[in-house]
Each structure stands twice: as structure tokens, then as C-alpha cells.
Design a protein around this motif. Structure first.
Motif, PDB file in Angstrom:
ATOM      1  N   ASP A  93      36.525  77.252  84.625  1.00 37.95           N
ATOM      2  CA  ASP A  93      37.678  78.121  84.296  1.00 37.95           C
ATOM      3  C   ASP A  93      37.094  78.904  83.059  1.00 37.95           C
ATOM      4  OD1 ASP A  93      40.670  78.647  84.544  1.00 37.95           O
ATOM      5  OD2 ASP A  93      40.483  78.392  82.555  1.00 37.95           O
ATOM      6  N   VAL A 123      33.330  87.549  84.411  1.00 38.08           N
ATOM      7  CA  VAL A 123      33.783  86.516  85.593  1.00 38.08           C
ATOM      8  C   VAL A 123      32.930  86.878  86.835  1.00 38.08           C
ATOM      9  CG1 VAL A 123      35.638  86.340  87.358  1.00 38.08           C
ATOM     10  CG2 VAL A 123      35.965  86.889  85.146  1.00 38.08           C
ATOM     11  N   ARG A 127      30.482  83.925  88.344  1.00 37.89           N
ATOM     12  CA  ARG A 127      30.725  83.598  89.839  1.00 37.89           C
ATOM     13  C   ARG A 127      29.443  83.700  90.592  1.00 37.89           C
ATOM     14  NH1 ARG A 127      33.571  80.735  93.061  1.00 37.89           N
ATOM     15  NH2 ARG A 127      31.525  80.075  93.135  1.00 37.89           N
ATOM     16  N   VAL A 136      35.981  79.088  90.637  1.00 38.28           N
ATOM     17  CA  VAL A 136      35.960  79.921  89.373  1.00 38.28           C
ATOM     18  C   VAL A 136      37.278  80.573  89.346  1.00 38.28           C
ATOM     19  CG1 VAL A 136      34.955  81.754  87.914  1.00 38.28           C
ATOM     20  CG2 VAL A 136      33.440  80.070  89.538  1.00 38.28           C
ATOM     21  N   SER A 137      37.957  80.061  88.097  1.00 34.18           N
ATOM     22  CA  SER A 137      39.208  80.579  87.811  1.00 34.18           C
ATOM     23  C   SER A 137      39.185  81.253  86.236  1.00 34.18           C
ATOM     24  CB  SER A 137      40.456  79.536  87.989  1.00 34.18           C
ATOM     25  OG  SER A 137      40.215  78.372  87.201  1.00 34.18           O
ATOM     26  N   ALA A 138      40.463  81.666  85.865  1.00 32.64           N
ATOM     27  CA  ALA A 138      40.490  82.386  84.825  1.00 32.64           C
ATOM     28  C   ALA A 138      41.956  82.014  83.926  1.00 32.64           C
ATOM     29  CB  ALA A 138      40.069  83.604  84.884  1.00 32.64           C
ATOM     30  N   MET A 157      39.641  90.274  86.600  1.00 29.54           N
ATOM     31  CA  MET A 157      39.511  88.751  86.826  1.00 29.54           C
ATOM     32  C   MET A 157      39.380  88.628  88.307  1.00 29.54           C
ATOM     33  SD  MET A 157      41.894  87.010  83.953  1.00 29.54           S
ATOM     34  CE  MET A 157      41.816  87.810  82.272  1.00 29.54           C
ATOM     35  N   ALA A 162      37.552  85.726  90.535  1.00 30.87           N
ATOM     36  CA  ALA A 162      38.406  84.326  90.169  1.00 30.87           C
ATOM     37  C   ALA A 162      39.204  84.241  91.360  1.00 30.87           C
ATOM     38  CB  ALA A 162      39.066  84.913  88.889  1.00 30.87           C
ATOM     39  N   ILE A 165      44.449  82.616  88.669  1.00 29.68           N
ATOM     40  CA  ILE A 165      44.461  83.054  87.262  1.00 29.68           C
ATOM     41  C   ILE A 165      45.821  82.487  86.838  1.00 29.68           C
ATOM     42  CG2 ILE A 165      44.849  85.315  85.884  1.00 29.68           C
ATOM     43  CD1 ILE A 165      43.575  86.831  87.785  1.00 29.68           C
TER      44      ILE A 165
END
Length: 334
Positions: A93, A123, A127, A136-138, A157, A162, A165
Motif C-alpha cells: 500500500d 504508483v 507497480r 498495489v493499493s493506495a 493512483m 493501484a 484506493i
């Protein structure tokens, strides 16, 4: 409904993650942010922030934990994400929401909400650097001073890669002052393809229901509300399964059931934290528990002046034993 446990520096660390996920109801956790400032961090730093890496990226209760990185340099973030990915987290994250003055002064956290193009670069670099199967998140806030760039940041993002979110529904300028502006998540959710998670000021079942209605999100991230009421996630599950039932304002998890978790928390604090941090961590949790449990006020008043570890251990053992033997009189006494 998906329920995530938030990262909170200096509060919701691996000790509380262990205890709260044992209580139940949480689908996934996010670890405290690991600051990336230009160098490749050694493995011991990742393990210090996320000991669950030694347990397959899960708490001892089996709940997956996503590691969180904070930084602004795409190349450095990518290098550290690639190294972290080799250690087996559930996912990675990226923090674009921390309002701390020190973090923002050095160009991290919420300060990046003024630079959507930088967010997209960070991001995208992360990634590309980690295996395709690794999420992969944010996490973001609505903005820095205002929410005028919220959609630009969220799109950055998403376009950077991502897969999810989390939106803390306040700006950096708002800090943690209520209210949270859940309704401002709705236009983001309508414009994006990836799932959004609503976060901020969710203390009760009623708060969660309003948040879902106003934001349109079925996924929620719980922070201080879960620390103050460890049974909150379970209560939300019950309310979701029984939408026509009356759900009271009292915590679902009674104080008598919480007391053993306090004892485990103290045991882990004594095993894993430095001596000077231990008493303060117990007082910190009791202080938040006072918001939902009248009994926590009495406990806080008793332990507030204690500093000796042995004395606190003995006090807590008596407290747990008394609660288990006669929980109703203790509740009245508090």
C-alpha cells in the motif's frame, strides 16, 4: 462488506493488530507506514514494522497484512517495494494521506496531493517493480488544503496501477477533526473503475451505516473506532446480516470479554517493546477505550500513575480475575 483495519503510527501497530484480529470481523490489515527516503532499507526495518512477514504476511489470527510505504521518489520507492515484495507481504500500500507535519515537510504523505503527476509516477514505478500477482493499493485524503484536486489524485493512483484506493474523507488541513465528509467520496467512486474504501470518523454501527449510505462504498476502513471498540467489526457484520434488527449503542463485546484481550496486549507489549514504552501503551489504549466502555475509566484512573511493570502486571491479573468472576458488579462499580 469488506472491513479493513487501518494503520496508525504509534497506536495501531502489530501488537494491537494481533489483539484486534483475534477478536474478529476484520478482512485485512494495513501496517504502519515505512518511510522511504532515498536508500534501500535493510530487511530488519521491514520486519520491525511488519513482524507478520515471519508468519506468511498474516497476523497470528490468520488475517492478511498489507505493508505500507511512504515516500515521494519513484525510483527509491520502486527499489524498496521490490525488496519488500520478496519478503512475502499480502500486498503493498502507498501512503498519500499522512498529515504529520514532519512527513509533509519532507515531501511525503498528504503533501503529494498537490502533485497528481508525482503520485502517478510513484504508483506506476512501484507497480512495475513488484510481481504482477501482488496487489498495489493506495491511501489518500480528499486533498491538502481543500478537495479541489481529489479526483485528479484518485485518477492518478488508478492510472498508475493501484487496484484499490482508501479515501480518508478529510483534507490534510482538517487533520482528525470531525466531521468526515463521506459524501465527497461519491463522485470519486462514480468516476473510477477500481474499488474505493471509505475511511474516517467511523466509531459506531450507526456511523458505518451512514458512511456507506453517503459514500456508496461497501468497503470500510476502521481506525480509532476499532481501537475504542474492539468488537466494532463484529457488530458491523451482525448489523449487515440482520438489517431489520435493532442494534443498540452499547459495544457488542462486553468488558468481561475484553479483559483477557487487555491481558494479552500487555503481555505482548512487555515482550516486544522497549521498557520505557510499555506502561504508556497500555494507558494509551485504555484512554481510547474510555470512549465506549465506562469500566475503562476506572481502569485508566487506577493505572494512570503506575510505571512499574511488575505492579501493572499484578494489577491487570487482579482486574481480569475479578472481571471474570463477577462482571456485572464491576460494571456497576465503574
Amino acid at each position: 462488506m469488506t472491513l479493513l483495519l487501518a494503520p496508525m503510527e504509534g497506536l495501531l501497530d502489530f501488537v494491537l493488530r494481533d489483539v484486534l484480529t483475534r477478536v474478529g470481523g476484520v478482512d485485512r490489515c494495513v501496517g504502519e507506514f515505512i518511510r522511504v527516503s532515498g536508500s534501500l532499507l535493510p530487511d530488519r526495518v521491514f520486519f520491525r514494522y511488519l513482524p507478520e512477514l515471519r508468519n506468511g504476511g498474516r497476523t497470528l489470527a490468520g488475517v492478511p497484512v498489507r505493508a505500507q510505504l511512504l515516500g515521494s521518489d519513484p525510483a527509491s520507492m520502486a527499489d524498496n517495494a521490490a525488496r519488500l515484495a520478496q519478503l512475502g507481504p499480502e500486498g503493498i500500500d502507498l501512503n498519500f494521506g499522512c498529515p504529520a507535519r514532519t512527513v509533509n515537510r519532507h515531501g511525503g504523505g498528504a503533501s503529494l496531493l498537490r502533485e497528481p503527476e508525482r503520485i502517478a509516477a510513484v504508483v506506476a514505478a512501484v507497480r512495475r517493480a513488484v510481481p504482477a500477482h501482488l496487489p498495489v493499493s493506495a491511501k489518500m485524503r480528499l486533498g491538502y488544503d481543500d478537495a479541489s484536486q481529489a479526483l485528479d489524485c484518485a485518477l492518478a493512483m488508478q492510472d498508475g496501477g493501484a487496484c484499490e484506493i482508501v479515501v480518508h474523507a478529510r483534507t490534510k488541513a482538517d487533520g482528525y477533526r470531525p466531521p468526515a465528509y463521506w459524501e465527497q467520496i461519491t463522485p470519486l467512486r462514480q468516476a473510477l473503475r477500481v474499488p474505493l474504501v471509505a475511511n474516517g470518523e467511523i466509531w459506531t454501527v450507526q456511523d458505518a451505516q451512514r458512511c456507506r449510505a453517503e459514500s456508496g462504498c461497501d468497503a470500510l476502513m476502521l481506525g480509532r473506532g476499532m481501537v475504542a471498540d474492539p468488537g466494532l467489526a463484529l457488530a458491523l457484520r451482525r448489523a449487515d446480516e440482520q438489517p431489520h434488527e435493532e442494534h443498540g449503542a452499547a459495544p457488542l463485546l462486553p468488558w468481561s470479554a475484553l479483559a483477557p484481550h487487555l491481558a494479552r496486549f500487555w503481555q505482548m507489549v512487555c515482550e516486544d517493546l522497549e521498557p520505557g514504552q510499555r506502561a504508556g501503551r497500555l494507558k494509551q489504549w485504555l484512554n481510547l477505550l474510555r470512549r465506549r466502555y465506562p469500566q475503562a475509566q476506572q481502569a485508566f484512573d487506577e493505572v494512570r500513575v503506575m510505571t512499574d511493570q511488575r505492579a501493572i502486571t499484578q494489577w491487570l491479573a487482579r482486574r481480569v480475575a475479578a472481571t471474570a468472576a463477577d462482571p456485572v458488579p464491576m460494571a456497576r462499580a465503574a
